[in-house]
Enzyme design. Structure first.
Site, PDB file in Angstrom:
ATOM      1  N   ARG A  46       0.683  -1.311  -0.024  1.00 42.40           N
ATOM      2  CA  ARG A  46      -0.017   0.172  -0.012  1.00 42.40           C
ATOM      3  C   ARG A  46       0.941   1.343  -0.060  1.00 42.40           C
ATOM      4  O   ARG A  46       0.372   2.276  -0.285  1.00 42.40           O
ATOM      5  CB  ARG A  46      -0.950  -0.062   1.090  1.00 42.40           C
ATOM      6  CG  ARG A  46      -1.986  -0.863   1.117  1.00 42.40           C
ATOM      7  CD  ARG A  46      -3.176  -0.861   2.004  1.00 42.40           C
ATOM      8  NE  ARG A  46      -2.185  -1.354   3.064  1.00 42.40           N
ATOM      9  CZ  ARG A  46      -2.896  -1.358   4.598  1.00 42.40           C
ATOM     10  NH1 ARG A  46      -4.138  -0.926   4.894  1.00 42.40           N
ATOM     11  NH2 ARG A  46      -2.208  -1.485   5.611  1.00 42.40           N
ATOM     12  N   LYS A 154       4.654 -18.272   7.574  1.00 47.73           N
ATOM     13  CA  LYS A 154       4.116 -18.611   8.788  1.00 47.73           C
ATOM     14  C   LYS A 154       3.591 -17.298   9.530  1.00 47.73           C
ATOM     15  O   LYS A 154       3.763 -16.283   9.111  1.00 47.73           O
ATOM     16  CB  LYS A 154       5.388 -19.352   9.752  1.00 47.73           C
ATOM     17  CG  LYS A 154       6.214 -18.356  10.026  1.00 47.73           C
ATOM     18  CD  LYS A 154       7.314 -18.705  11.061  1.00 47.73           C
ATOM     19  CE  LYS A 154       6.571 -18.937  12.383  1.00 47.73           C
ATOM     20  NZ  LYS A 154       7.438 -18.367  13.599  1.00 47.73           N
ATOM     21  N   ASP A 183       8.242 -23.383   6.077  1.00 48.66           N
ATOM     22  CA  ASP A 183       9.090 -23.489   7.386  1.00 48.66           C
ATOM     23  C   ASP A 183      10.461 -23.128   6.953  1.00 48.66           C
ATOM     24  O   ASP A 183      11.317 -24.132   6.547  1.00 48.66           O
ATOM     25  CB  ASP A 183       8.963 -24.903   8.115  1.00 48.66           C
ATOM     26  CG  ASP A 183       9.531 -24.738   9.532  1.00 48.66           C
ATOM     27  OD1 ASP A 183      10.590 -24.301   9.621  1.00 48.66           O
ATOM     28  OD2 ASP A 183       8.683 -25.301  10.415  1.00 48.66           O
ATOM     29  N   HIS A 184      11.097 -21.963   7.411  1.00 47.51           N
ATOM     30  CA  HIS A 184      12.427 -21.745   6.742  1.00 47.51           C
ATOM     31  C   HIS A 184      13.466 -22.502   7.432  1.00 47.51           C
ATOM     32  O   HIS A 184      14.576 -22.670   6.813  1.00 47.51           O
ATOM     33  CB  HIS A 184      12.705 -20.087   6.884  1.00 47.51           C
ATOM     34  CG  HIS A 184      13.194 -19.644   8.085  1.00 47.51           C
ATOM     35  ND1 HIS A 184      12.383 -19.326   9.314  1.00 47.51           N
ATOM     36  CD2 HIS A 184      14.498 -19.351   8.628  1.00 47.51           C
ATOM     37  CE1 HIS A 184      12.834 -18.991  10.454  1.00 47.51           C
ATOM     38  NE2 HIS A 184      14.348 -19.086  10.094  1.00 47.51           N
ATOM     39  N   LYS A 188      17.536 -24.765   5.725  1.00 46.30           N
ATOM     40  CA  LYS A 188      18.858 -24.598   6.329  1.00 46.30           C
ATOM     41  C   LYS A 188      19.690 -25.616   5.834  1.00 46.30           C
ATOM     42  O   LYS A 188      19.301 -26.759   5.814  1.00 46.30           O
ATOM     43  CB  LYS A 188      18.998 -24.217   7.865  1.00 46.30           C
ATOM     44  CG  LYS A 188      18.250 -23.068   8.212  1.00 46.30           C
ATOM     45  CD  LYS A 188      18.279 -23.014   9.829  1.00 46.30           C
ATOM     46  CE  LYS A 188      17.451 -21.886  10.130  1.00 46.30           C
ATOM     47  NZ  LYS A 188      18.009 -20.553  10.534  1.00 46.30           N
ATOM     48  N   GLU A 222      17.979 -18.074  21.104  1.00 43.94           N
ATOM     49  CA  GLU A 222      18.238 -16.833  20.458  1.00 43.94           C
ATOM     50  C   GLU A 222      18.818 -15.880  21.440  1.00 43.94           C
ATOM     51  O   GLU A 222      18.217 -15.594  22.929  1.00 43.94           O
ATOM     52  CB  GLU A 222      16.971 -16.272  19.939  1.00 43.94           C
ATOM     53  CG  GLU A 222      16.431 -17.071  18.829  1.00 43.94           C
ATOM     54  CD  GLU A 222      15.323 -16.749  18.119  1.00 43.94           C
ATOM     55  OE1 GLU A 222      15.479 -15.711  17.404  1.00 43.94           O
ATOM     56  OE2 GLU A 222      14.193 -16.854  18.424  1.00 43.94           O
ATOM     57  N   ASP A 241       5.635 -20.234  17.954  1.00 46.02           N
ATOM     58  CA  ASP A 241       6.434 -19.405  17.280  1.00 46.02           C
ATOM     59  C   ASP A 241       7.807 -20.462  16.846  1.00 46.02           C
ATOM     60  O   ASP A 241       8.082 -20.154  15.642  1.00 46.02           O
ATOM     61  CB  ASP A 241       7.007 -18.336  18.045  1.00 46.02           C
ATOM     62  CG  ASP A 241       7.854 -17.219  17.007  1.00 46.02           C
ATOM     63  OD1 ASP A 241       7.185 -17.175  16.106  1.00 46.02           O
ATOM     64  OD2 ASP A 241       9.052 -16.985  17.515  1.00 46.02           O
ATOM     65  N   HIS A 246       9.193 -25.123  13.545  1.00 41.23           N
ATOM     66  CA  HIS A 246      10.797 -25.339  13.204  1.00 41.23           C
ATOM     67  C   HIS A 246      11.194 -26.607  14.170  1.00 41.23           C
ATOM     68  O   HIS A 246      11.825 -27.337  13.646  1.00 41.23           O
ATOM     69  CB  HIS A 246      11.832 -24.230  13.531  1.00 41.23           C
ATOM     70  CG  HIS A 246      11.056 -22.829  13.061  1.00 41.23           C
ATOM     71  ND1 HIS A 246      10.545 -22.903  11.653  1.00 41.23           N
ATOM     72  CD2 HIS A 246      11.248 -21.520  13.511  1.00 41.23           C
ATOM     73  CE1 HIS A 246      10.139 -21.525  11.301  1.00 41.23           C
ATOM     74  NE2 HIS A 246      10.662 -20.753  12.561  1.00 41.23           N
ATOM     75  N   LYS A 346      13.907 -16.582  24.073  1.00 49.03           N
ATOM     76  CA  LYS A 346      14.565 -15.534  23.614  1.00 49.03           C
ATOM     77  C   LYS A 346      15.404 -15.163  24.982  1.00 49.03           C
ATOM     78  O   LYS A 346      15.252 -15.319  25.963  1.00 49.03           O
ATOM     79  CB  LYS A 346      13.272 -14.417  23.459  1.00 49.03           C
ATOM     80  CG  LYS A 346      12.356 -14.830  22.505  1.00 49.03           C
ATOM     81  CD  LYS A 346      12.703 -14.455  20.914  1.00 49.03           C
ATOM     82  CE  LYS A 346      11.710 -14.708  20.057  1.00 49.03           C
ATOM     83  NZ  LYS A 346      12.278 -14.582  18.541  1.00 49.03           N
TER      84      LYS A 346
HETATM   85  C1  BG6 Z   1      10.996 -17.189  13.113  1.00 54.18           C
HETATM   86  C2  BG6 Z   1      10.288 -16.874  14.354  1.00 54.18           C
HETATM   87  O1  BG6 Z   1      10.157 -18.018  12.457  1.00 54.18           O
HETATM   88  O2  BG6 Z   1      12.150 -17.698  13.289  1.00 54.18           O
HETATM   89  C3  BG6 Z   1      10.946 -15.801  15.160  1.00 54.18           C
HETATM   90  O3  BG6 Z   1       9.221 -16.080  14.214  1.00 54.18           O
HETATM   91  C4  BG6 Z   1      12.954 -16.089  15.487  1.00 54.18           C
HETATM   92  O4  BG6 Z   1      10.680 -15.403  16.591  1.00 54.18           O
HETATM   93  C5  BG6 Z   1      13.093 -16.987  14.065  1.00 54.18           C
HETATM   94  O5  BG6 Z   1      13.351 -15.261  15.652  1.00 54.18           O
HETATM   95  C6  BG6 Z   1      14.607 -17.753  14.410  1.00 54.18           C
HETATM   96  O6  BG6 Z   1      14.916 -17.939  13.100  1.00 54.18           O
HETATM   97  P1  BG6 Z   1      16.700 -18.034  12.767  1.00 54.18           P
HETATM   98  O7  BG6 Z   1      16.684 -18.746  11.172  1.00 54.18           O
HETATM   99  O8  BG6 Z   1      17.268 -16.864  13.174  1.00 54.18           O
HETATM  100  O9  BG6 Z   1      17.030 -19.246  13.696  1.00 54.18           O
END
Ligand code: BG6
Length: 497
Positions: A46, A154, A183-184, A188, A222, A241, A246, A346
């Protein structure tokens, strides 16, 4: 390996994920020669942007976040000519709004003189998924099932019911093999290497079971807090999350049976079998097997940080967990009696994602008692980040005239072993989606079963008055209860490789 002539539409084109991950991924794919010359990407949003302003904004993202930098004079210059911006209100959902995309496809196909593959990437909040999916289904040029794909970011659902609702809605609009739930973690390199390690070697698989493995740990720690995502995170929490998606996916790669082929559905069937076998906990068992935490105020690397409840967008009485640890049990032949301890949080002490396979103690009775002072069971560690490596811990004889055992490590480090840059997860996944390979994406049933695994935990938490949060300090390894969770089984967390 090169894509067909392809048009990518990114909903959320002016958003953060595109800036940090998607455009850098496409740019790197371009530099590595994976994109067809006939390629176009349209950012949709937008915000008011001209193509020029939009490209400048994205170049900034390349400079900050891409694994390859570009000052605007390198390959970016040519690539950026393929990048366009279209202002649209995707949330309005009117066919008229979506006809802009139809027009863009038709014009491009005319120019290229071929039918293009079209990828729609939904990099937007989950409330927009249904509206956009319906909008896309009104685009005439996208009625070719084998040429049209849709990638959904997601979170896929907020719970089992909403995930089922979304699956149902999508199934009414598209074929399952057109839908790519991302799902990234599955993109990896080291996560993909789990399959190679397990199934391309004779060495590991014969001992990959409850006869030789004592337990498995998966940690995704993290060092960041919720940053500027408090509003989203407070409706989510660590279990939703990180663990529902993951970590459970990584667990499936560690625990699955050998696939008979690399067919997308074969791999996903084997993973789904693992999810089906995970024990569903009763309320009482949740108390025994799950710990949740929330960070208080404190210090991270010398800087003062807010308590979670003081973060922007977060309810001051929030019961949302920023840390969760779960002891999962997999009720099948291979894993009976082998706990899988997983945790994520976190503001923990280190940024690290690791999988450790802890083997049972060897029957080392022949050694004199004084030889085994430093005795430790064999351990295989797969580090996913920040380093990518595989480590095997075993016993060796310490040099000298006495029989004295000592743990030593054999290390395979990706960066040392291969003098090649590693693609980022989003590069791998975007290329797969453009090529129509859905192996590393979540199928409808997979995502629902993963929800079924965590629902008893969420339900049990919901029925309780919030626990005494906050219960851990930034920079620590999480709440003490998490140490107790594993210590009561006579084990301890492995924090570093
Ligand atoms: C995301 C979460 O899917 O993955 C985040 O929503 C998280 O909260 C992140 O920080 C972590 O990804 P990576 O690749 O940095 O481990």
């Amino acid at each position: 390996k090169k894509t067909n002539p392809t048009i990518v539409f990114i909903f959320g084109g002016s958003g953060d994920l595109n800036h940090r991950k998607l455009t850098p991924a496409l740019y790197n794919l371009y530099v590595d020669g994976f994109l067809n010359d006939q390629f176009k990407v349209y950012g949709l949003g937008r915000t008011d942007y001209t193509d020029k302003k939009y490209r400048d904004h994205l170049l900034e993202g390349i400079q900050l976040f891409s694994r390859r930098k570009d000052d605007g004079k390198g390959p970016w210059k040519e690539f950026s000519e393929k990048v366009h911006y279209l202002k649209m209100d995707a949330g309005a959902g009117t066919a008229e709004e979506y006809s802009i995309l139809d027009k863009a496809i038709q014009e491009t196909e005319k120019e290229w003189k071929v039918e293009a593959d079209v990828l729609y990437y939904l990099s937007v909040g989950p409330n927009l998924f249904p509206i956009i999916a319906k909008g896309i289904s009104t685009i005439k040029s996208s009625h070719k099932e084998d040429k049209t794909r849709i990638v959904i970011e997601k979170p896929f659902g907020h719970d089992l019911q909403t995930a089922m609702d979304l699956n149902k809605l999508l199934a009414g609009l598209f074929q399952e093999d057109q839908i790519y739930r991302i799902d990234h973690y599955l993109g990896k390199e080291t996560v993909q290497n789990i399959l190679a390690l397990r199934f391309a070697n004779t060495l590991f698989e014969p001992i990959w079971n409850n006869k030789y493995i004592d337990h498995v740990q998966i940690t995704a720690a993290e060092t960041v807090g919720v940053e500027d995502r408090g509003g989203y995170y407070d409706t989510s929490g660590a279990l939703r999350d990180m663990i529902q998606n993951h970590i459970l996916q990584v667990l499936c790669m560690v625990a699955m049976e050998a696939p008979v082929s690399f067919d997308a559905n074969e791999i996903r069937n084997k993973k789904t079998d693992v999810l089906k076998a995970i024990k569903r906990y009763t309320n009482e068992e949740v108390k025994e097997n799950v710990v949740r935490g929330q960070y208080g105020a404190g210090w991270m690397k010398g800087s003062k940080v807010n308590a979670y409840r003081e973060e922007k967008g977060v309810d001051p009485n929030s019961a949302t967990e920023t840390y969760a640890a779960v002891k999962f049990q997999i009720d099948n032949w291979r894993w009976q009696g082998v706990p899988f301890y997983v945790r994520s949080g976190k503001y923990l002490a280190e940024k690290t994602t690791l999988i450790t396979i802890h083997f049972k103690q060897a029957p080392n009775y022949a050694f004199p008692a004084e030889a085994v002072d430093a005795w430790r069971p064999n351990r295989l560690t797969l580090t996913i980040q920040p380093e990518n490596d595989v480590r095997l811990l075993f016993q060796a004889k310490r040099p000298g005239q006495t029989m004295s055992l000592n743990p030593v490590e054999m290390v395979f480090n990706y960066a040392d072993a291969y003098n090649e840059p590693q693609p980022e997860a989003y590069e791998t996944l975007l290329l797969d989606a453009m090529m129509g390979n859905s192996t590393q994406f979540m199928r409808n049933d997979q995502v629902e079963i993963a929800w079924k695994v965590v629902m008893p935990i969420l339900d049990s938490w919901n029925s309780k008055v919030p626990v005494s949060f906050p219960n851990y300090s930034p920079g620590s390894w999480g709440p003490e209860e998490a140490d107790a969770l594993i210590a009561k089984d006579g084990r301890s967390w492995t924090n570093s490789p």
